[in-house]
Design an enzyme around this catalytic site. Structure first.
Site, PDB file in Angstrom:
ATOM      1  N   PHE A   1       0.819  -1.212   0.000  1.00 48.28           N
ATOM      2  CA  PHE A   1       0.000   0.000   0.000  1.00 48.28           C
ATOM      3  C   PHE A   1       0.852   1.261   0.000  1.00 48.28           C
ATOM      4  CE2 PHE A   1      -3.322  -2.648   2.342  1.00 48.28           C
ATOM      5  CZ  PHE A   1      -4.053  -2.876   1.186  1.00 48.28           C
ATOM      6  N   GLU A   2       1.924   1.238   0.733  1.00 49.75           N
ATOM      7  CA  GLU A   2       2.737   2.434   0.907  1.00 49.75           C
ATOM      8  C   GLU A   2       3.622   2.735  -0.293  1.00 49.75           C
ATOM      9  OE1 GLU A   2       2.375   4.586   3.249  1.00 49.75           O
ATOM     10  OE2 GLU A   2       1.065   3.422   4.548  1.00 49.75           O
ATOM     11  N   GLY A   3       4.090   1.699  -0.974  1.00 49.88           N
ATOM     12  CA  GLY A   3       5.051   1.925  -2.051  1.00 49.88           C
ATOM     13  C   GLY A   3       6.385   2.335  -1.451  1.00 49.88           C
TER      14      GLY A   3
END
Length: 157
Positions: free
Chosen positions: A14-16
């Site tokens: 999700f964060e990358g």
């Protein structure tokens, strides 16, 4: 409970990964996998040097474990590993909100937590997750997509 490898991977997905400091959608200096501070407690600034992927993973695990400890203290019902991983991912993104007030600024005072503690298998939890899709009062498509995926992950047996 503790995060398992799938939990760390969920958060990372999700964060990358950004090895140089940047401003997130809430205008907060961020680096690595969505981190706003380093393991030594120092806040990220836009003047910080780039980091390596290995250090970004180290920060992710350190910070995620802090959130996992908080989430574990907030959950009063029996949850599955995927449910726990999802709640830690959620808290990693919005905060745990462990404070003395009743204002829902993160997981701690949220209706989401109340629902989980009442019945962690309540299908309405998916809709409750979706309410947390805004930054500075504006709907963010990336947050909406994240909440949809978190809702799906939450109910994987």
């Amino acid at each position: 409970m503790k995060l398992d490898e799938n939990g760390y991977k969920l958060i990372a997905s999700f964060e990358g990964l950004e090895l140089e400091p940047y401003l997130c959608s809430a205008n907060v200096p961020t680096i690595g996998y969505g981190n706003t501070f380093y393991p030594n407690g120092r806040k990220v600034t836009l003047k910080d040097h780039p980091i390596t992927k290995a250090y970004a993973i180290e920060i992710l695990r350190f910070v995620a474990d802090l959130f996992a400890k908080d989430v574990s203290s907030l959950i009063k019902s029996k949850v599955t590993q995927n449910q726990f991983n999802t709640l830690v991912s959620f808290a990693y993104n919005v905060g745990t909100d462990i404070d003395a007030d009743d204002i829902p600024e993160g997981l701690g005072d949220s209706t989401l937590l109340k629902m989980v503690n009442k019945n962690p298998n309540d299908k309405a939890i998916v809709a409750e997750l979706l309410k947390w899709n805004k930054a500075k009062g504006k709907v963010v498509t990336g947050l909406t997509n994240r909440r949809i995926k978190e809702g799906q992950n939450y109910f994987i047996p």
